[in-house]
Design a protein around this motif. Structure first.
Motif, PDB file in Angstrom:
ATOM      1  N   GLY A  15       0.892  -1.304   0.064  1.00 35.03           N
ATOM      2  CA  GLY A  15       0.176   0.056   0.146  1.00 35.03           C
ATOM      3  C   GLY A  15       0.561   1.204  -0.055  1.00 35.03           C
ATOM      4  O   GLY A  15       0.204   2.284  -0.123  1.00 35.03           O
ATOM      5  N   GLY A  16       1.906   1.120   0.097  1.00 40.20           N
ATOM      6  CA  GLY A  16       3.008   2.454   0.360  1.00 40.20           C
ATOM      7  C   GLY A  16       3.545   2.797  -1.102  1.00 40.20           C
ATOM      8  O   GLY A  16       2.954   1.987  -1.951  1.00 40.20           O
ATOM      9  N   ARG A  67      -1.354   2.566 -11.129  1.00 38.96           N
ATOM     10  CA  ARG A  67      -0.541   2.851  -9.822  1.00 38.96           C
ATOM     11  C   ARG A  67       0.821   3.242  -9.975  1.00 38.96           C
ATOM     12  O   ARG A  67       1.492   3.820  -9.289  1.00 38.96           O
ATOM     13  CB  ARG A  67      -0.471   1.105  -9.515  1.00 38.96           C
ATOM     14  CG  ARG A  67      -1.650   0.529  -9.014  1.00 38.96           C
ATOM     15  CD  ARG A  67      -1.486  -0.762  -8.183  1.00 38.96           C
ATOM     16  NE  ARG A  67      -0.526  -1.746  -8.965  1.00 38.96           N
ATOM     17  CZ  ARG A  67       0.526  -2.357  -8.647  1.00 38.96           C
ATOM     18  NH1 ARG A  67       1.051  -1.987  -7.311  1.00 38.96           N
ATOM     19  NH2 ARG A  67       1.179  -3.151  -9.237  1.00 38.96           N
ATOM     20  N   PHE A  68       1.474   3.009 -11.167  1.00 33.01           N
ATOM     21  CA  PHE A  68       2.807   3.565 -11.445  1.00 33.01           C
ATOM     22  C   PHE A  68       2.696   4.744 -12.621  1.00 33.01           C
ATOM     23  O   PHE A  68       1.841   4.592 -13.539  1.00 33.01           O
ATOM     24  CB  PHE A  68       3.411   2.303 -12.160  1.00 33.01           C
ATOM     25  CG  PHE A  68       3.872   1.186 -11.099  1.00 33.01           C
ATOM     26  CD1 PHE A  68       3.428   1.125  -9.897  1.00 33.01           C
ATOM     27  CD2 PHE A  68       5.003   0.457 -11.520  1.00 33.01           C
ATOM     28  CE1 PHE A  68       3.600   0.165  -8.982  1.00 33.01           C
ATOM     29  CE2 PHE A  68       5.479  -0.544 -10.713  1.00 33.01           C
ATOM     30  CZ  PHE A  68       4.737  -0.652  -9.370  1.00 33.01           C
ATOM     31  N   THR A  69       3.719   5.620 -12.415  1.00 29.99           N
ATOM     32  CA  THR A  69       3.576   6.631 -13.399  1.00 29.99           C
ATOM     33  C   THR A  69       5.065   6.762 -13.787  1.00 29.99           C
ATOM     34  O   THR A  69       6.070   7.127 -13.037  1.00 29.99           O
ATOM     35  CB  THR A  69       3.070   7.827 -13.058  1.00 29.99           C
ATOM     36  OG1 THR A  69       1.808   7.670 -12.438  1.00 29.99           O
ATOM     37  CG2 THR A  69       3.185   9.126 -14.132  1.00 29.99           C
ATOM     38  N   ILE A  70       5.284   6.952 -14.845  1.00 30.81           N
ATOM     39  CA  ILE A  70       6.576   7.094 -15.629  1.00 30.81           C
ATOM     40  C   ILE A  70       6.690   8.540 -16.114  1.00 30.81           C
ATOM     41  O   ILE A  70       5.731   8.874 -16.839  1.00 30.81           O
ATOM     42  CB  ILE A  70       7.173   6.181 -16.789  1.00 30.81           C
ATOM     43  CG1 ILE A  70       8.569   6.168 -17.109  1.00 30.81           C
ATOM     44  CG2 ILE A  70       6.324   6.169 -17.872  1.00 30.81           C
ATOM     45  CD1 ILE A  70       9.130   5.353 -17.873  1.00 30.81           C
ATOM     46  N   ASN A  84       3.026   3.664  -6.785  1.00 28.07           N
ATOM     47  CA  ASN A  84       1.879   3.941  -5.574  1.00 28.07           C
ATOM     48  C   ASN A  84       0.990   2.549  -5.266  1.00 28.07           C
ATOM     49  O   ASN A  84       1.233   1.662  -6.303  1.00 28.07           O
ATOM     50  CB  ASN A  84       0.930   4.927  -5.793  1.00 28.07           C
ATOM     51  CG  ASN A  84       1.648   6.390  -5.873  1.00 28.07           C
ATOM     52  OD1 ASN A  84       2.623   6.466  -5.484  1.00 28.07           O
ATOM     53  ND2 ASN A  84       0.879   7.272  -6.759  1.00 28.07           N
ATOM     54  N   SER A  85       0.432   2.433  -4.323  1.00 27.45           N
ATOM     55  CA  SER A  85      -0.223   1.010  -4.105  1.00 27.45           C
ATOM     56  C   SER A  85       0.535   0.099  -4.315  1.00 27.45           C
ATOM     57  O   SER A  85      -0.046  -1.024  -4.723  1.00 27.45           O
ATOM     58  CB  SER A  85      -1.700   1.258  -4.829  1.00 27.45           C
ATOM     59  OG  SER A  85      -2.309   2.284  -4.381  1.00 27.45           O
ATOM     60  N   THR A 121      11.545  -3.970  -2.570  1.00 33.39           N
ATOM     61  CA  THR A 121      10.930  -4.894  -1.608  1.00 33.39           C
ATOM     62  C   THR A 121       9.560  -4.569  -0.953  1.00 33.39           C
ATOM     63  O   THR A 121       9.674  -3.430  -0.385  1.00 33.39           O
ATOM     64  CB  THR A 121      12.018  -5.557  -0.549  1.00 33.39           C
ATOM     65  OG1 THR A 121      13.100  -6.003  -1.308  1.00 33.39           O
ATOM     66  CG2 THR A 121      11.042  -6.595   0.175  1.00 33.39           C
ATOM     67  N   VAL A 122       8.480  -5.219  -1.073  1.00 33.26           N
ATOM     68  CA  VAL A 122       7.297  -4.865  -0.678  1.00 33.26           C
ATOM     69  C   VAL A 122       6.932  -5.755   0.342  1.00 33.26           C
ATOM     70  O   VAL A 122       6.585  -7.046  -0.133  1.00 33.26           O
ATOM     71  CB  VAL A 122       6.124  -4.460  -1.638  1.00 33.26           C
ATOM     72  CG1 VAL A 122       4.834  -4.005  -1.173  1.00 33.26           C
ATOM     73  CG2 VAL A 122       6.690  -3.641  -2.848  1.00 33.26           C
TER      74      VAL A 122
END
Length: 124
Positions: A15-16, A67-70, A84-85, A121-122
């Motif tokens: 979630g981070g 969730r991701f942005t380049i 994100n998330s 690492t999540v």
């Protein structure tokens, strides 16, 4: 010749968020499409996201869309990956790559230059 150095990886809870950076050397950064790939233990390297030299077009693997942005800052010779998330399945070594020319690509074989990678690492 383009040299790439990634940074920003680390350990984060599910979630981070993390933001990866990739600093490129040389004067030709703005002439390269850029990509982010990742490789988890025991798995093949996987395409994550790509961006055109001017930043007007981006493309993502389905599992990270939304969730991701380049993004990139050509004045700073840097490409970013805002994540994100985050999920445990996002755990991998993340690599940035450069591809001379205007078009993006999802195949790692089409990228000429690679960074050394940064571990993400999540934890669940």
């Amino acid at each position: 010749q383009v040299q790439l150095v990634e940074s920003g990886g680390g350990l984060v809870q599910a979630g981070g968020s993390l933001r990866l950076s990739c600093l490129a050397s040389g004067r030709t950064f703005s002439a390269n499409a850029m990509g982010w790939f990742r490789q988890a233990p025991g798995k093949e390297r996987q395409f994550v996201a790509t961006i055109t030299p001017g930043g007007s077009f981006t493309y993502y693997v389905d599992s990270v869309k939304g969730r991701f942005t380049i993004s990139r800052d050509n004045a700073k010779n840097t490409v970013y990956l805002q994540m994100n998330s985050l999920k445990p399945e996002d755990t991998a070594v993340y690599y940035c790559a450069a591809r001379p020319g205007r078009t993006t690509a999802t195949n790692s074989n089409e990228y000429n230059y690679w960074g050394q990678g940064t571990q993400v690492t999540v934890s669940s």
